[in-house]
Each structure stands twice: as C-alpha cells, then as structure tokens.
Scaffold this motif. Structure first.
Motif, short mmCIF file in Angstrom:
data_model
loop_
_atom_site.label_atom_id
_atom_site.label_comp_id
_atom_site.label_asym_id
_atom_site.label_seq_id
_atom_site.Cartn_x
_atom_site.Cartn_y
_atom_site.Cartn_z
N LEU A 25 11.45 -45.53 23.28
CA LEU A 25 11.75 -44.78 22.06
C LEU A 25 13.19 -44.29 22.01
O LEU A 25 13.84 -44.39 20.98
CB LEU A 25 10.80 -43.57 21.93
N THR A 26 13.71 -43.76 23.15
CA THR A 26 15.11 -43.32 23.15
C THR A 26 16.02 -44.50 22.87
O THR A 26 17.02 -44.38 22.16
CB THR A 26 15.47 -42.65 24.50
N GLY A 27 15.66 -45.67 23.42
CA GLY A 27 16.43 -46.89 23.16
C GLY A 27 16.48 -47.21 21.68
O GLY A 27 17.55 -47.44 21.11
N VAL A 28 15.32 -47.21 21.01
CA VAL A 28 15.27 -47.51 19.57
C VAL A 28 16.11 -46.50 18.79
O VAL A 28 16.92 -46.86 17.93
CB VAL A 28 13.81 -47.48 19.06
N LEU A 29 15.95 -45.23 19.13
CA LEU A 29 16.68 -44.15 18.45
C LEU A 29 18.19 -44.37 18.57
O LEU A 29 18.93 -44.31 17.58
CB LEU A 29 16.28 -42.82 19.09
N LEU A 30 18.66 -44.63 19.81
CA LEU A 30 20.11 -44.76 20.04
C LEU A 30 20.65 -46.04 19.44
O LEU A 30 21.77 -46.07 18.92
CB LEU A 30 20.41 -44.69 21.54
N ILE A 31 19.86 -47.14 19.48
CA ILE A 31 20.34 -48.40 18.93
C ILE A 31 20.51 -48.27 17.41
O ILE A 31 21.52 -48.70 16.83
CB ILE A 31 19.38 -49.56 19.30
N ARG A 32 19.53 -47.63 16.74
CA ARG A 32 19.65 -47.40 15.30
C ARG A 32 20.92 -46.61 14.98
O ARG A 32 21.65 -46.91 14.02
CB ARG A 32 18.43 -46.65 14.77
N ALA A 33 21.18 -45.55 15.80
CA ALA A 33 22.36 -44.73 15.56
C ALA A 33 23.63 -45.53 15.81
O ALA A 33 24.60 -45.45 15.04
CB ALA A 33 22.32 -43.49 16.46
N ALA A 34 23.64 -46.34 16.88
CA ALA A 34 24.84 -47.12 17.22
C ALA A 34 25.18 -48.09 16.10
O ALA A 34 26.36 -48.28 15.77
CB ALA A 34 24.64 -47.86 18.54
N VAL A 35 24.15 -48.70 15.49
CA VAL A 35 24.41 -49.65 14.41
C VAL A 35 25.05 -48.94 13.22
O VAL A 35 26.01 -49.42 12.62
CB VAL A 35 23.09 -50.35 14.00
N ARG A 36 24.53 -47.74 12.89
CA ARG A 36 25.08 -47.01 11.74
C ARG A 36 26.49 -46.49 12.01
O ARG A 36 27.28 -46.34 11.09
CB ARG A 36 24.16 -45.86 11.37
#
Lengths: 315, 109
Positions: free
Chosen positions: A65-76
């Motif tokens: 979950l932390t991975g998904v959260l951070l990847i979404r943020a990194a893309v934005r």
C-alpha cells in the motif's frame, strides 16, 4: 551445512543496498519503486526474526500500500522533479548530515550489542493467560485482549488520518469523489487481472482473517488485502470510488471502532473493566470485533491511498 | 555474531541511512520516503528485542510484535497524510519545493 548465516547475511546486505539506493538515486519514481521492493525484503527479515504476523503486515502495508501511495504521488509530482532537485544542499550540510546519521547509527549499534542478558520478555505472562482468551495466536491475543486499548486507539487514529486527508479537499469538491477517474480498457491486462484476482483475494483475505485467531494472520493483514482488491478494481476502471459524502461510506469507516467501543464499554458491567471480556465469551467477542474492524480497515486504507476528494460526483 | 544481532545492526544502519536521506534530499516526497526508512529501522530494532524474548515455544515476545503491527499501520496513515499535504501544496502553488524563494499566490479557493 547450515545455510542460515549466509541467508541472513545476504538479506541484510540486500536490504541496506536497496535502502541506500532509494535515497541516492536521482529519479524519484525509481526511488519509490525501490521502496516497494525494500518493503518486501524487509518482510523476509521479519520472517527470519520469527515474527510472521509482522512480516505479513510489512509486506502488505509497508511494501504494497505504501508503494502504491508513493508511486501515485511520484507520477503526479514528476513535472516538478527537475526544478526541486536543484535545491540540493551545500556540501557541508551533506557532511554534517552524514556525521549526524553516523552518530545515531553508532549509538543504536552500541545499544544493540549491549542489550541486557537474559532478555526481558512478557512471553511467560502471555503463555499463562492465553487460555482465558480461547485464542491460539499469541500476537492476536495481545492485540485484542491484553493490549486491546492500543488497538482501539489505532483504529481511531486511522479514521482521524482519513478525516485530515479529506479536509485538504478544495471547497468546491468537498464530499465528492477522491482521485482521478480511471477509464476502463475493456480488453486490457489490468481489467483482466481486476476481474480475475478479487474473487481469489477476497477468499484469501477471509481465510487470513479466520486463521488469525490461531495462526499468523488477522484483521490488519486481511483488511489490507481487501483494500488492495478494491483499489485494483477502481484503478482498472471497473468501478468508481464512492462519493465521500455517502452515508454508507461514513458508516463503513466507523463500524470497526464503534463495535470495539460498544464491546469495550459492555465489559464494565459484565466483566468489571473497560475492554475486559466475560469468562467464556472472549473468543466470540474478539472475532466480532475483528470482523467489524477488518471491513473498516479495508475501506479506510483504500480511501487513504486515494487521497482527498478531487471531483464532483457526476464527472 | 547471532542472526538477531545482525538484524539489530541492520536496523541501526537503516535509521542512519534514513536520517541522511531526510536531510540531504531536497524533494519532499524523498523526505517522506526517508522518514519511512527511519521508521522501518526502528521497527526492526523492535523485532530484534521481540526475538530475543523468545520463550515457551513462542518465536518471540508477542507484545513488541503486536506493537510493531500497530506501528506499521499508524506509520502508513501518517505517510498518507504527508503525501496528501504534499500533493495539495503542489496543486495550490504549482511547485513541490520546500524552499520559499517567493510566496506564490494561492490559485485555489
């Protein structure tokens, strides 16, 4: 030949290498992908420390979950990447940071090497009283019986964190749907996986929840798995995020804490203390709390990943 | 050296790596990531303390193990809040920098 020292040694080297890589690599997207891998390897370290419950939690939440959260943020945040990376501090700041980091690590290492012998432990007390809970998994017994207050407060903290995240919504989107709208690619790989995996994931989650009473597993791990299945369906575009103003969303979020509190307060007249369970009813009451908490945790974790409302309902 | 001590030293080093990353990386997202590294190092130290308390057929002291599970979940919720704050800063000011060269007008109501 005993392979254990080799396995442990390689694991420690790999964990440290990925950790250093995630802070040293230039591209933030690469760093957050590295962090997800780091979470999975750390889960292996937890297995080696005989903490299977913690390993499951670390793999699901720390890695997943932390991975998904951070990847979404990194893309934005990608467009700002090159600008902000230019703010890198001067060499003497880096040198001071290295000295500080080294000093803290050294102090902790000294503590690790001089831990008291024999080690203090509460395992005998847990072993002595676990029969009164009817549970077989000592960690679940600690979470839901001996230290139930911690677990109750934690469930409340999750809801508070979500309220704080929602409160960041711009006024015009308040009560709307979190995150962007994902378009369904009917024949895409993601849509295929999002149809194939949730039935399996839900069965596994219920199994993990059910065996949590006696074997490693429990509501956190099962709730995280359910959250992941829901997120998969949302991100594949098969379903949309509900508007956060909806009553059922609000009820789903607080059910776990509410059931926990009701059973906790019922303990005052029936068992003589807050969060005490009456003789012989401990296990069924714990299972009721766990089932309600699992659903609330699943909804809360998924909505925490999706962030504050960003669009109106009809869009 | 026992495996438990080895993982303990690993945890101590992870805290150091995280502190260095927290200070040195200018991107807020990388600071959040570094903070998580510190947290996971502390959790690993907890795991070592738990493992040393193994007794009566239990692989480790279940009390610190249970606290670590609680800790991992709370750390996730704090990370989610930090990421939401960062993305809001980005939406409102068009940048994700923590340095204040000029104060940008809030573009959102």
């Amino acid at each position: 030949m005993n392979m254990a020292p080799l396995v442990d040694g390689s694991l420690v080297v790999l964990i440290l290498a990925v950790a250093i890589w995630t802070i040293a690599v230039r591209d933030s997207f690469a760093a957050v992908v590295g962090y997800a891998i780091y979470g999975l390897m750390l889960a292996l370290a937890w297995v080696r420390l005989a903490a299977i419950d913690a390993a499951l939690t670390e793999a699901a939440i720390g890695g997943g979950l932390t991975g998904v959260l951070l990847i979404r943020a990194a893309v934005r945040l990608r467009p700002t990447e090159s600008v902000v990376a230019g703010d890198s501090p001067a060499w003497f700041v880096k040198a001071l940071a290295a000295v500080l980091a080294g000093a803290v690590s050294l102090a902790l290492a000294v503590v690790v090497l001089t831990l008291p012998e024999p080690a203090p432990t509460l395992a005998p007390q847990v072993a002595e009283h676990i029969a009164s809970t009817g549970l077989g998994n000592a960690v679940t017994a600690v979470l839901l019986a001996f230290r139930a207050t911690d677990t109750l407060l934690e469930a409340v903290v999750l809801v508070f964190a979500l309220i704080a995240v929602w409160s960041l919504a711009p006024d015009r989107f308040w009560g709307g749907r979190p995150g962007q709208h994902y378009h369904l690619e009917a024949n895409g790989m993601l849509a295929y996986l999002a149809r194939l995996l949730p039935p399996l994931g839900i069965v596994v989650a219920i199994y993990v929840f059910w065996v949590g009473a006696d074997l490693p597993g429990g509501k956190f791990q099962a709730g995280t798995l359910l959250a992941a299945m829901w997120l998969l369906a949302i991100m594949a575009g098969l379903t949309d995020v509900p508007e956060v103003r909806l009553v059922w969303v609000r009820i789903a979020l607080v059910t776990g804490s509410a059931v926990f509190l009701i059973i906790g307060f019922a303990g005052v007249p029936f068992a003589g203390a807050f969060l005490a369970y009456p003789e012989g009813y401990a296990k069924p009451l714990i299972l009721i709390i766990e089932a309600a908490s699992m659903l609330s945790i699943a909804v809360t974790l998924a909505l925490l990943v999706l962030g504050p409302p960003e669009r109106r309902g009809q869009s | 050296m026992s495996a438990t001590t080895l993982f303990g030293l690993c945890g101590a080093l992870l805290v150091g790596v995280g502190i260095y990353g927290l200070v040195v990386n200018p991107q807020p997202l990388r600071k959040i990531l570094s903070f998580n590294l510190i947290g996971s190092g502390v959790f690993l130290l907890f795991g070592v303390v738990a493992r040393r308390g193994a007794a009566l057929g239990m692989g480790g002291d279940p009390v610190p193990q249970a606290l670590v599970i609680t800790g991992i979940v709370v750390a996730f919720s704090a990370t989610a809040l930090a990421v939401a704050l960062l993305l809001r800063l980005h939406d409102a000011s068009g940048t994700a920098s923590l340095t204040t060269k000029e104060s940008p007008e809030p573009s959102d109501t």
